[in-house]
Scaffold this active site. Structure first.
Site, PDB file in Angstrom:
ATOM      1  N   CYS A  54       0.826  -1.204   0.000  1.00 19.97           N
ATOM      2  CA  CYS A  54       0.000   0.000   0.000  1.00 19.97           C
ATOM      3  C   CYS A  54       0.868   1.265   0.000  1.00 19.97           C
ATOM      4  CB  CYS A  54      -0.998  -0.016   1.155  1.00 19.97           C
ATOM      5  SG  CYS A  54      -2.317   1.206   0.941  1.00 19.97           S
ATOM      6  N   HIS A  68      -3.943  -4.932   0.407  1.00 17.17           N
ATOM      7  CA  HIS A  68      -3.580  -5.336   1.771  1.00 17.17           C
ATOM      8  C   HIS A  68      -3.716  -6.852   1.937  1.00 17.17           C
ATOM      9  CE1 HIS A  68      -3.019  -1.436   3.767  1.00 17.17           C
ATOM     10  NE2 HIS A  68      -3.894  -0.995   2.896  1.00 17.17           N
ATOM     11  N   GLU A 111      -2.612  -8.513   4.246  1.00 15.88           N
ATOM     12  CA  GLU A 111      -2.693  -8.798   5.683  1.00 15.88           C
ATOM     13  C   GLU A 111      -4.077  -8.605   6.271  1.00 15.88           C
ATOM     14  OE1 GLU A 111      -1.777  -4.329   5.611  1.00 15.88           O
ATOM     15  OE2 GLU A 111      -1.561  -6.086   4.318  1.00 15.88           O
TER      16      GLU A 111
END
Length: 253
Positions: A119, A225, A227
């Site tokens: 990001c 993202h 994660e």
């Protein structure tokens, strides 16, 4: 590529610049970024790596102990870094954070370490290589952020991205032949002019640059993202496990 000593069977040491903004900031995006940073640290560990956190630029000795680096998400880069004046839409602009992230990224690239940007880290690498950013994306056919997320979907807009075959990012997702990834997207800025020295390896339907890489060294980045907690546990850890293995292999080369 420069090699670094690693004891047999040891866990690759993955450096990460910490987030310097306080989670008590009234802008909820700041606390969300800090939470995501903690998720990345956990995923590096779950993926077989040893996270090493930096609150200041690493010394030569500290850098030489690393096997790879991840540049995580966070607030907006200061547009002055790419030759523009900041607009009122920029948030959590921090010269200290910019200095830290740029120093860690630049030193790691110069040292020949594998580097993965996520990001903000994706945007920072483009700027570091000489590219520019869109300070605020206009609404289009693809939603890149979700102002009113549905229950259970997190603070994300979700869409698919086709990653080009044979690329570093495709390899992180377990298929060098190319892969389609359903991504968690939550950004209002994006790559504008792609830096010389980087190539685009994934784009959204509206043309937004979703992944970049340096064809001459292991430097790659994603706008999304991986994660995000709303992704299944195995899907979350898989790209981080793969990056840890990239770092392990780089040590042996």
């Amino acid at each position: 590529m420069q090699s670094f000593a690693q004891a047999p069977g040891s866990r690759p040491r993955i450096g990460l610049p910490v987030r310097l903004s306080s989670s008590s900031d009234p802008d909820p995006r700041v606390s969300e970024a800090n939470k995501l940073f903690n998720y990345i640290v956990e995923l590096v560990r779950d993926g077989g790596g040893d996270p090493v956190l930096f609150s200041t630029a690493p010394s030569a000795t500290a850098l030489a102990s690393l096997d790879g680096v991840i540049i995580p998400g966070g607030g907006d880069l200061d547009p002055r870094l790419y030759g523009e004046q900041p607009s009122e839409v920029c948030y959590d602009v921090s010269p200290a954070q910019d200095d830290l992230d740029v120093a860690v990224a630049r030193q790691s690239i110069d040292a020949g370490l594998p580097v993965l940007g996520i990001c903000r880290g994706h945007q920072l690498l483009n700027v570091l290589y000489g590219g520019t950013l869109i300070q605020d994306m206009a609404p289009g056919v693809v939603a890149h952020r979700e102002p009113a997320p549905a229950p259970g979907c997190g603070p994300w807009a979700w869409h698919e991205v086709d990653v080009q075959p044979g690329t570093k990012v495709a390899g992180l997702y377990g298929d060098g032949a190319g892969v389609t990834v359903k991504i968690a997207s939550g950004h209002h800025q994006a790559v504008a002019r792609v830096a010389d020295g980087l190539v685009v390896t994934a784009i959204a339907e509206d043309g937004t640059v979703e992944a970049l890489e340096d064809p001459d060294r292991w430097v790659a980045s994603v706008q999304w993202h991986p994660e995000a907690h709303e992704i299944s546990a195995e899907e979350r850890v898989a790209p981080f496990r793969a990056f840890v293995e990239v770092c392990r292999a780089a040590v042996k080369s």
